[in-house]
Design a protein around this motif. Structure first.
Motif, PDB file in Angstrom:
ATOM      1  N   PHE A   4       0.875  -1.145   0.199  1.00 25.25           N
ATOM      2  CA  PHE A   4      -0.037   0.024  -0.016  1.00 25.25           C
ATOM      3  C   PHE A   4       1.057   1.188   0.030  1.00 25.25           C
ATOM      4  N   GLN A   5       0.333   2.203  -0.893  1.00 21.70           N
ATOM      5  CA  GLN A   5       1.569   3.277  -0.891  1.00 21.70           C
ATOM      6  C   GLN A   5       0.562   4.608  -1.138  1.00 21.70           C
ATOM      7  N   GLU A   6       0.737   5.651  -0.567  1.00 26.26           N
ATOM      8  CA  GLU A   6       0.191   7.213  -0.473  1.00 26.26           C
ATOM      9  C   GLU A   6       0.249   7.602  -1.819  1.00 26.26           C
ATOM     10  N   ASP A   7       1.115   7.347  -2.640  1.00 28.88           N
ATOM     11  CA  ASP A   7       1.129   8.136  -3.838  1.00 28.88           C
ATOM     12  C   ASP A   7       0.594   7.589  -4.904  1.00 28.88           C
ATOM     13  N   LEU A   8      -0.189   6.293  -4.852  1.00 30.56           N
ATOM     14  CA  LEU A   8      -0.634   5.554  -5.958  1.00 30.56           C
ATOM     15  C   LEU A   8      -2.333   6.099  -6.327  1.00 30.56           C
ATOM     16  N   LEU A  48     -12.685  -2.918   5.746  1.00 30.30           N
ATOM     17  CA  LEU A  48     -12.179  -3.235   6.949  1.00 30.30           C
ATOM     18  C   LEU A  48     -11.469  -2.609   7.957  1.00 30.30           C
ATOM     19  N   SER A  49     -10.374  -1.900   7.311  1.00 28.72           N
ATOM     20  CA  SER A  49      -9.512  -1.198   7.971  1.00 28.72           C
ATOM     21  C   SER A  49      -9.843   0.210   8.132  1.00 28.72           C
ATOM     22  N   GLY A  50     -10.677   0.861   7.212  1.00 30.38           N
ATOM     23  CA  GLY A  50     -10.821   2.066   7.054  1.00 30.38           C
ATOM     24  C   GLY A  50      -9.824   2.911   6.913  1.00 30.38           C
ATOM     25  N   ASN A  51      -8.953   2.193   5.927  1.00 31.33           N
ATOM     26  CA  ASN A  51      -7.867   3.299   5.250  1.00 31.33           C
ATOM     27  C   ASN A  51      -7.858   3.195   3.860  1.00 31.33           C
ATOM     28  N   GLU A  52      -8.517   4.394   3.282  1.00 31.58           N
ATOM     29  CA  GLU A  52      -8.635   4.530   1.657  1.00 31.58           C
ATOM     30  C   GLU A  52      -7.215   4.557   1.018  1.00 31.58           C
ATOM     31  N   ILE A  53      -6.515   3.552   0.823  1.00 35.05           N
ATOM     32  CA  ILE A  53      -5.248   3.638   0.297  1.00 35.05           C
ATOM     33  C   ILE A  53      -4.891   2.546  -0.747  1.00 35.05           C
ATOM     34  N   TYR A  54      -4.277   3.038  -1.935  1.00 35.49           N
ATOM     35  CA  TYR A  54      -4.140   2.170  -2.968  1.00 35.49           C
ATOM     36  C   TYR A  54      -2.814   0.942  -2.922  1.00 35.49           C
ATOM     37  N   ALA A  55      -2.848   0.101  -3.836  1.00 35.19           N
ATOM     38  CA  ALA A  55      -1.924  -0.869  -3.462  1.00 35.19           C
ATOM     39  C   ALA A  55      -1.189  -1.127  -4.828  1.00 35.19           C
ATOM     40  N   GLN A  56      -0.086  -1.610  -4.586  1.00 37.09           N
ATOM     41  CA  GLN A  56       0.580  -2.531  -6.058  1.00 37.09           C
ATOM     42  C   GLN A  56       0.499  -3.925  -5.451  1.00 37.09           C
ATOM     43  N   VAL A  57       0.066  -4.874  -6.388  1.00 35.73           N
ATOM     44  CA  VAL A  57       0.004  -6.131  -6.058  1.00 35.73           C
ATOM     45  C   VAL A  57       0.988  -7.015  -7.006  1.00 35.73           C
ATOM     46  N   LEU A  86      -3.522 -13.178  -1.726  1.00 38.22           N
ATOM     47  CA  LEU A  86      -4.112 -11.810  -1.629  1.00 38.22           C
ATOM     48  C   LEU A  86      -4.744 -11.232  -0.469  1.00 38.22           C
ATOM     49  N   ALA A  87      -5.588 -12.195   0.216  1.00 32.27           N
ATOM     50  CA  ALA A  87      -6.127 -11.786   1.521  1.00 32.27           C
ATOM     51  C   ALA A  87      -5.290 -11.755   2.574  1.00 32.27           C
ATOM     52  N   ALA A  88      -4.371 -12.988   2.571  1.00 35.14           N
ATOM     53  CA  ALA A  88      -3.411 -12.713   3.789  1.00 35.14           C
ATOM     54  C   ALA A  88      -2.353 -11.686   3.755  1.00 35.14           C
ATOM     55  N   ALA A  89      -1.819 -11.340   2.407  1.00 38.12           N
ATOM     56  CA  ALA A  89      -0.689 -10.515   2.175  1.00 38.12           C
ATOM     57  C   ALA A  89      -1.486  -9.001   2.331  1.00 38.12           C
ATOM     58  N   SER A  90      -2.545  -8.895   1.813  1.00 41.68           N
ATOM     59  CA  SER A  90      -3.110  -7.386   1.872  1.00 41.68           C
ATOM     60  C   SER A  90      -3.838  -7.091   3.222  1.00 41.68           C
TER      61      SER A  90
END
Ligand code: ADP
Ligand code: DP6
Ligand code: CO
Length: 324
Positions: free
Chosen positions: A47-51, A81-90, A112-116
């Protein structure tokens, strides 16, 4: 905010075939599988703020369209679930053919579930992780655990009681599963589309559901007793009943190819010669053969001699989720 997880695929002995709720992925029947040590997925989520959007690389190739969409919809659930609106590189690597009936969606969505979940800072127990993975792909909820695993369908409409539990650890019983590879090409009808069409149109679907409670109860007893003939014959019959429902669908379809039939007949003839071997087939043309370690040479030799067989990959019961 970065984590890597590994998950193995699984092969259903009692199939999950049909949903009662499409968006939450709630099954119409409880089902049971063995986790396989021969096929796996490793996924890193960062998860990265700049995405500005989610990015998905599968086997080092950038993925767009429908498959990216499925990953993004899944990450939306993790974000909620986490309340954090942040995008990710998978970044994911499949040590399993993708979308060919080898259950890449099981290992793929479990990893994907476990890592995210870990990367975004959620600490979920195995039950919560199984429920999360379920919402990506039904069969993925079973890959959280190793060994023999039951997905209990649950009754609630919110899905809170629909998750997998371990029935027996992998060390309980040393069986072998040969994946007979006929075709690594993608299937024409995805599991999702195939089961939807069957539920909506096949008059055989009611008959499929009717037999499940008996199959499930008996196979769990067979696993507890290590009764191989009983386990194998229930699994084989359950597989044939599932595939029969697709022939009744409108439009009708089958996952089988000519070589699929040749492998099935070879397994039946091995049995006539006194070798306890049984087959099962997921949503694809490739056959998995269950046998005991002492029969490995005989089984491998016969399977290799079949015209149209590309490769044979042997598994033992495998482990559940691990973090790298
Ligand atoms: P399979 O028999 O391989 O499970 P499905 O039709 O059930 O076939 O699922 C295939 C789909 O699963 C792919 O089209 C893709 O959307 C998803 N998938 C497969 N591998 C991964 C992965 N490593 N990460 C995320 N999604 C994946
Ligand atoms: C025939 O889990 O791939 O392999 O929940 O729509 O992602 P979705 O489907 P998926 O279906 C698997 C079907 C099956 C039987 C089984 O694995 O139990
Ligand atoms: Co699948």
């Amino acid at each position: 905010m970065k984590a890597t997880a590994r998950a193995h695929t699984n092969i259903a002995l009692i199939k999950y075939w049909g949903k009662r709720n499409e968006s939450l992925i709630l099954p119409a029947n409880s089902n049971l599988s063995v986790t396989l040590d021969g096929f796996s997925t490793e996924t890193t989520v960062h998860f990265q703020e700049d995405l500005k959007k989610d990015i998905f690389l599968l086997n080092e190739q950038n993925v767009e369209g429908n498959d990216l969409g499925k990953v993004a919809v899944f990450l939306d659930k993790v974000r909620a679930l986490s309340g954090n609106e942040i995008y990710a590189q998978v970044q994911s690597v499949n040590h399993v053919p993708t979308a060919a009936g080898f259950a890449s969606s099981a290992s793929g969505l479990a990893a994907l579930a476990a890592a995210s979940a870990k990367a975004i800072g959620l600490s979920l127990d195995d039950t919560e992780l199984s429920k999360l993975a379920r919402q990506g792909s039904g069969s993925a909820c079973r890959s959280i655990y190793g060994g023999f695993v039951e997905w209990q369908m649950g009754e609630r409409e919110d899905g809170a009681d629909s998750f997998a539990v371990q029935v027996a650890d992998r060390s309980h019983w040393d069986i072998r599963i040969a994946a007979v590879v006929l075709s690594k090409t993608m299937k024409k009808v995805s599991s999702r589309e195939g089961m939807r069409r069957t539920v909506e149109t096949s008059p055989f679907y009611a008959g499929w559901l009717e037999q499940i409670p008996k199959d499930l109860q008996e196979i769990k007893q067979a696993i507890a007793d290590k009764d191989f003939e009983k386990m194998g014959s229930i699994a084989e019959a359950n597989c044939l009943r599932m595939h029969a429902t697709t022939l009744g669908a409108n439009p009708p379809f089958t996952y089988w190819q000519d070589t699929t039939m040749r492998v099935m007949q070879t397994v039946q003839s091995l049995r006539e010669q006194g070798v306890p071997a049984f087959f099962t087939i997921d949503a694809g043309p490739n056959v998995k053969v269950l046998y005991l370690p002492e029969d490995e040479d005989k089984v491998k030799k016969r399977l290799h001699s079949i015209e149209g067989v590309d490769d044979i990959i042997i598994s033992k019961p495998g482990n559940g989720i691990s973090y790298l």
